[in-house]
Scaffold this motif. Sequence first.
Motif, PDB file in Angstrom:
ATOM      1  N   ALA A 218       7.357   0.259 -21.264  1.00 52.10           N
ATOM      2  CA  ALA A 218       5.702   0.629 -21.242  1.00 52.10           C
ATOM      3  C   ALA A 218       5.324   0.190 -20.076  1.00 52.10           C
ATOM      4  N   ILE A 219       6.002  -1.117 -19.288  1.00 55.52           N
ATOM      5  CA  ILE A 219       5.092  -1.762 -17.706  1.00 55.52           C
ATOM      6  C   ILE A 219       5.533  -1.314 -17.024  1.00 55.52           C
ATOM      7  N   SER A 220       6.647  -0.281 -16.679  1.00 54.51           N
ATOM      8  CA  SER A 220       6.544   0.798 -16.330  1.00 54.51           C
ATOM      9  C   SER A 220       5.764   2.322 -16.295  1.00 54.51           C
ATOM     10  N   ALA A 221       5.433   2.440 -17.454  1.00 51.95           N
ATOM     11  CA  ALA A 221       4.555   3.556 -17.238  1.00 51.95           C
ATOM     12  C   ALA A 221       3.164   3.455 -16.433  1.00 51.95           C
ATOM     13  N   LEU A 222       2.786   1.726 -16.592  1.00 49.34           N
ATOM     14  CA  LEU A 222       1.595   1.556 -15.788  1.00 49.34           C
ATOM     15  C   LEU A 222       1.572   1.223 -14.437  1.00 49.34           C
ATOM     16  N   LEU A 223       2.829   1.001 -14.347  1.00 43.03           N
ATOM     17  CA  LEU A 223       3.332   0.407 -12.798  1.00 43.03           C
ATOM     18  C   LEU A 223       3.001   1.495 -12.596  1.00 43.03           C
ATOM     19  N   ARG A 224       3.445   2.661 -12.169  1.00 41.40           N
ATOM     20  CA  ARG A 224       3.218   3.954 -11.941  1.00 41.40           C
ATOM     21  C   ARG A 224       1.574   5.161 -11.925  1.00 41.40           C
ATOM     22  N   LYS A 225       1.336   3.996 -12.155  1.00 39.71           N
ATOM     23  CA  LYS A 225      -0.561   4.882 -11.991  1.00 39.71           C
ATOM     24  C   LYS A 225      -0.962   4.745 -10.408  1.00 39.71           C
ATOM     25  N   ALA A 226      -1.644   5.421 -10.281  1.00 37.34           N
ATOM     26  CA  ALA A 226      -1.937   5.395  -8.850  1.00 37.34           C
ATOM     27  C   ALA A 226      -2.548   3.661  -7.997  1.00 37.34           C
ATOM     28  N   ALA A 227      -3.601   2.798  -8.372  1.00 40.15           N
ATOM     29  CA  ALA A 227      -3.651   1.788  -7.888  1.00 40.15           C
ATOM     30  C   ALA A 227      -2.321   0.821  -7.402  1.00 40.15           C
ATOM     31  N   PHE A 228      -1.716   1.257  -8.860  1.00 39.11           N
ATOM     32  CA  PHE A 228      -0.405   0.273  -8.389  1.00 39.11           C
ATOM     33  C   PHE A 228       0.121   0.534  -6.930  1.00 39.11           C
ATOM     34  N   VAL A 229       1.001   1.958  -7.040  1.00 44.11           N
ATOM     35  CA  VAL A 229       1.600   2.519  -6.334  1.00 44.11           C
ATOM     36  C   VAL A 229       0.748   3.024  -4.886  1.00 44.11           C
ATOM     37  N   ARG A 230      -0.536   2.405  -4.667  1.00 39.72           N
ATOM     38  CA  ARG A 230      -0.919   1.843  -3.772  1.00 39.72           C
ATOM     39  C   ARG A 230      -0.553   1.774  -2.854  1.00 39.72           C
ATOM     40  N   LEU A 231      -0.948   0.087  -3.975  1.00 44.02           N
ATOM     41  CA  LEU A 231      -0.215  -1.514  -3.256  1.00 44.02           C
ATOM     42  C   LEU A 231       0.881  -1.525  -2.747  1.00 44.02           C
ATOM     43  N   GLY A 232       1.781  -0.904  -3.689  1.00 39.44           N
ATOM     44  CA  GLY A 232       3.571  -0.812  -3.300  1.00 39.44           C
ATOM     45  C   GLY A 232       2.919  -0.457  -1.774  1.00 39.44           C
ATOM     46  N   LEU A 233       2.222   0.664  -1.319  1.00 37.84           N
ATOM     47  CA  LEU A 233       2.979   1.416  -0.429  1.00 37.84           C
ATOM     48  C   LEU A 233       2.128   0.481   0.734  1.00 37.84           C
ATOM     49  N   LEU A 234       0.651  -0.427   0.282  1.00 40.75           N
ATOM     50  CA  LEU A 234       0.062  -1.428   1.610  1.00 40.75           C
ATOM     51  C   LEU A 234       1.239  -3.022   1.723  1.00 40.75           C
ATOM     52  N   SER A 235       1.655  -2.367   1.186  1.00 45.52           N
ATOM     53  CA  SER A 235       2.331  -4.188   0.473  1.00 45.52           C
ATOM     54  C   SER A 235       2.502  -5.185   1.847  1.00 45.52           C
ATOM     55  N   TYR A 236       3.223  -4.171   3.328  1.00 43.11           N
ATOM     56  CA  TYR A 236       3.586  -4.745   4.362  1.00 43.11           C
ATOM     57  C   TYR A 236       2.040  -4.819   4.662  1.00 43.11           C
ATOM     58  N   SER A 237       1.089  -4.572   4.848  1.00 49.95           N
ATOM     59  CA  SER A 237       0.345  -4.169   5.866  1.00 49.95           C
ATOM     60  C   SER A 237      -0.281  -5.311   4.644  1.00 49.95           C
ATOM     61  N   ILE A 238      -0.535  -5.553   4.078  1.00 53.85           N
ATOM     62  CA  ILE A 238      -1.391  -7.026   3.027  1.00 53.85           C
ATOM     63  C   ILE A 238      -0.375  -8.023   3.593  1.00 53.85           C
ATOM     64  N   TYR A 239       0.599  -8.320   2.946  1.00 55.20           N
ATOM     65  CA  TYR A 239       1.341  -9.427   3.561  1.00 55.20           C
ATOM     66  C   TYR A 239       1.067  -9.718   4.685  1.00 55.20           C
ATOM     67  N   MET A 240       1.214  -9.064   6.032  1.00 53.94           N
ATOM     68  CA  MET A 240       1.040  -9.383   7.193  1.00 53.94           C
ATOM     69  C   MET A 240      -0.195  -9.339   8.063  1.00 53.94           C
ATOM     70  N   VAL A 241      -1.440  -9.027   7.292  1.00 50.42           N
ATOM     71  CA  VAL A 241      -2.455  -9.309   7.590  1.00 50.42           C
ATOM     72  C   VAL A 241      -3.744 -10.326   6.983  1.00 50.42           C
ATOM     73  N   HIS A 242      -2.728 -10.763   6.068  1.00 50.04           N
ATOM     74  CA  HIS A 242      -3.984 -11.265   5.105  1.00 50.04           C
ATOM     75  C   HIS A 242      -4.190 -12.978   5.888  1.00 50.04           C
ATOM     76  N   THR A 243      -3.194 -13.668   6.189  1.00 50.90           N
ATOM     77  CA  THR A 243      -3.370 -14.908   7.286  1.00 50.90           C
ATOM     78  C   THR A 243      -4.200 -14.914   7.539  1.00 50.90           C
ATOM     79  N   PHE A 244      -4.455 -14.125   8.661  1.00 49.39           N
ATOM     80  CA  PHE A 244      -4.934 -14.002  10.054  1.00 49.39           C
ATOM     81  C   PHE A 244      -6.815 -13.823   9.213  1.00 49.39           C
ATOM     82  N   LEU A 245      -7.051 -12.852   8.808  1.00 51.91           N
ATOM     83  CA  LEU A 245      -8.489 -12.540   7.889  1.00 51.91           C
ATOM     84  C   LEU A 245      -8.417 -13.583   7.452  1.00 51.91           C
ATOM     85  N   LEU A 246      -7.759 -14.487   6.755  1.00 51.77           N
ATOM     86  CA  LEU A 246      -8.428 -15.694   5.955  1.00 51.77           C
ATOM     87  C   LEU A 246      -9.090 -16.765   6.691  1.00 51.77           C
TER      88      LEU A 246
END
Length: 400
Positions: A280-308
């Motif tokens: 069931a958790i896998s089913a939840l994680l296949r929802k579009a919002a979580f999939v999009r977070l996965g796609l953006l994960s490298y950018s999120i990881y790399m840009v957040h310190t500068f923005l902070l």
Amino acid sequence: MTVENSDTSASGRHRYVVLDSLRGIFACVIVCIHIKGENHISQLEVVKNGYLFVDFFFVLSGFVIASSYGRKLADGFPVGKFIWLRLGRIFPLHLFVLLLFLTFEIVFATIMPGLGGRKPFAFPFTIDAWFAQLALIGIFVGPDDLTWNGPSWSIAAEVWTYLIFALLMRYASRFMIPICIAIAICAPLALPFLTDRYMQAFHDGALVRCLYGFSLGVVAWHLIAQVEKLDLRGRDTLIELLIVGAIIAFLAFAGVGALTLIAPYLFLIALLIFTRERGAISALLRKAAFVRLGLLSYSIYMVHTFLLYRYVNVLSAVEKATGADLVVSIDGINYVGGGAWMADVLALILFAGVIAFAEITYRFVEKPGQLWAKSVLSRRVSGQQRETAPEGAPRPVPSD
């Protein structure tokens, strides 16, 4: 941090969407860690110890890279081509963020040198540290500390791990699994001698930490076929709940001591469970919002310190102008303040800004950089084929 979609092969035979979603969620936890300050979320022990999710990234990276390139490298895929493709995946965004930091520091030095409570280009923003980070050697030189874009230490560690993995797979593939098992046994024993921070290593011991998780990911690749065949009699949801509970409990109590040394093994188990994608958790994680977070994960990881950093700069300026309590100093460093509830609101605004900016960098920096690296390689291979092919011979389009 792994920056490749979780495909089982370079041909895209299967994508582990759930693993991508987990990567996105864990990248967001790391953002919460660095926001720190007075907000409620950053005070949770699970979040404070969320730095260990970097080790999940390393395990996932080993699994993804071995799945995508392991057999190809063993069969003769050029190591240079592999490294070029990996650099094409990570370096454009790495360079872009470092240029953002450098641009701000130049503006700081020329227009507002008296602000900020520090001198321009003072540690950790020194010129030599900038070039070391640019060249992905910051984990080998300089003091045992973070400089410029702090999270990029893990990118440097991964690049050198890629090279080690590629050479081993190319020239010693038959011994690859025993070597990885040996690394996974020896690394947690060696880390206490390399650093006093155990699994919080980001300079001294950083490469060993990355090799540790990456090696377990390669072992996971070796085990995946057997795991997918397991008949769990419909208990996947229960097992997913148990591993999530185990991770939360571990993070709540692990702290920064010796217990953290077993974290990569816990993440290995989690990865193997979620590759099945049947609960069931896998089913939840296949929802579009979580999939999009996965796609953006490298950018999120790399840009957040500068923005902070820039966000805190703005809040500090507003605080001086209005007298409002917006910033809190912790160990001499300013973070988002204003009291717990105001800090929650300010943190959410920053978090939304990080996601929005990650969308921009993914679309205009990360993805174009990857396509450019592939096109350069394709043109070079096509040129070599034209030079060597007989007159009238077909000229196939090279693949990645």
